[in-house]
Design an enzyme around this catalytic site. Structure first.
Site, PDB file in Angstrom:
ATOM      1  N   HIS A   1       1.583   1.092 -17.898  1.00 57.34           N
ATOM      2  CA  HIS A   1       2.220   1.110 -16.842  1.00 57.34           C
ATOM      3  C   HIS A   1       2.695  -0.313 -16.363  1.00 57.34           C
ATOM      4  CE1 HIS A   1      -1.070   0.691 -13.557  1.00 57.34           C
ATOM      5  NE2 HIS A   1      -1.472   0.705 -14.951  1.00 57.34           N
TER       6      HIS A   1
ATOM      7  N   CYS B   1       7.888   0.033 -13.700  1.00 57.44           N
ATOM      8  CA  CYS B   1       7.107   1.224 -14.570  1.00 57.44           C
ATOM      9  C   CYS B   1       7.991   2.168 -14.927  1.00 57.44           C
ATOM     10  CB  CYS B   1       6.340   1.711 -13.256  1.00 57.44           C
ATOM     11  SG  CYS B   1       7.060   2.370 -11.721  1.00 57.44           S
TER      12      CYS B   1
ATOM     13  N   HIS C   1       5.684   5.600  -8.500  1.00 53.35           N
ATOM     14  CA  HIS C   1       4.912   4.908  -9.554  1.00 53.35           C
ATOM     15  C   HIS C   1       4.817   6.000 -10.856  1.00 53.35           C
ATOM     16  CE1 HIS C   1       2.994   1.736 -11.458  1.00 53.35           C
ATOM     17  NE2 HIS C   1       2.063   2.374 -11.869  1.00 53.35           N
TER      18      HIS C   1
END
Length: 185
Positions: A157, A88, A141
């Site tokens: 992502h 990510c 993330h």
């Protein structure tokens, strides 16, 4: 007859030599022009100018988003930053770096850059940060906002299970894991 052929060969040789000298002088002149052009225009600058001309058509966020979208479908690879595997933060890092914006390589460090903004104020090109239930309860993330439709935010992502994908923030998992949005452009 042999003498005529010999004379023709000699004439051809001399005329060829003369032509070669003219060609050589023409080549030298041409080389000088090319050399001068190369001296004046740095190859890197020329590439940047071409790159800039292409990118001026779209906004900076649009260019970054389009760059990130080229990785859609790429498998997840921890620490990856190429089409052979991407994580990510690698996706975000490479997408911004392609347009001369250097961000930290790790999502929790990226979350220290730019300005924190409320979800109501986000735009395309902004970043979403998540805490996905890790043991340390830290940001782990990141996603890039690519569209906002009907008060729902779509972001790109990289997930461990599906690789580089787009998701919507109103999906239960992402809404629960959402931590903050940041404007870095």
């Amino acid at each position: 007859m042999k003498q005529i052929i010999l004379i023709l060969i000699i004439i051809t040789c001399f005329s060829s030599c003369k032509s070669s000298k003219q060609d050589k002088s023409k080549r030298t002149t041409s080389s000088r022009i090319i050399t001068k052009q190369l001296d004046v225009v740095n190859t890197k600058d020329e590439f940047k100018n071409i790159h800039s001309a292409e990118t001026n058509i779209l906004t900076r966020p649009e260019n970054i988003i389009n760059y990130a979208k080229q990785f859609e479908g790429v498998r997840y690879k921890w620490g990856g930053t190429t089409k052979s595997g991407m994580d990510c933060s690698g996706l975000i890092f490479e997408s911004f770096r392609a347009y001369d914006i250097l961000l930290p390589r790790i999502s929790r460090d990226m979350a220290k850059r730019g300005k924190k903004i409320p979800l109501k104020a986000v735009n395309t090109g902004d970043l979403l940060f998540f805490k996905t239930g890790n043991r340390r309860n830290t940001i782990n993330h990141v996603g890039l906002i690519i569209a906002i439709k009907n008060n729902n935010i779509q972001f790109i992502h990289a997930t461990t299970s599906n690789g580089v994908i787009t998701s919507w923030l109103n999906e239960d998992y992402w809404l629960k894991a959402f931590f903050e949005a940041r404007h870095v452009l």
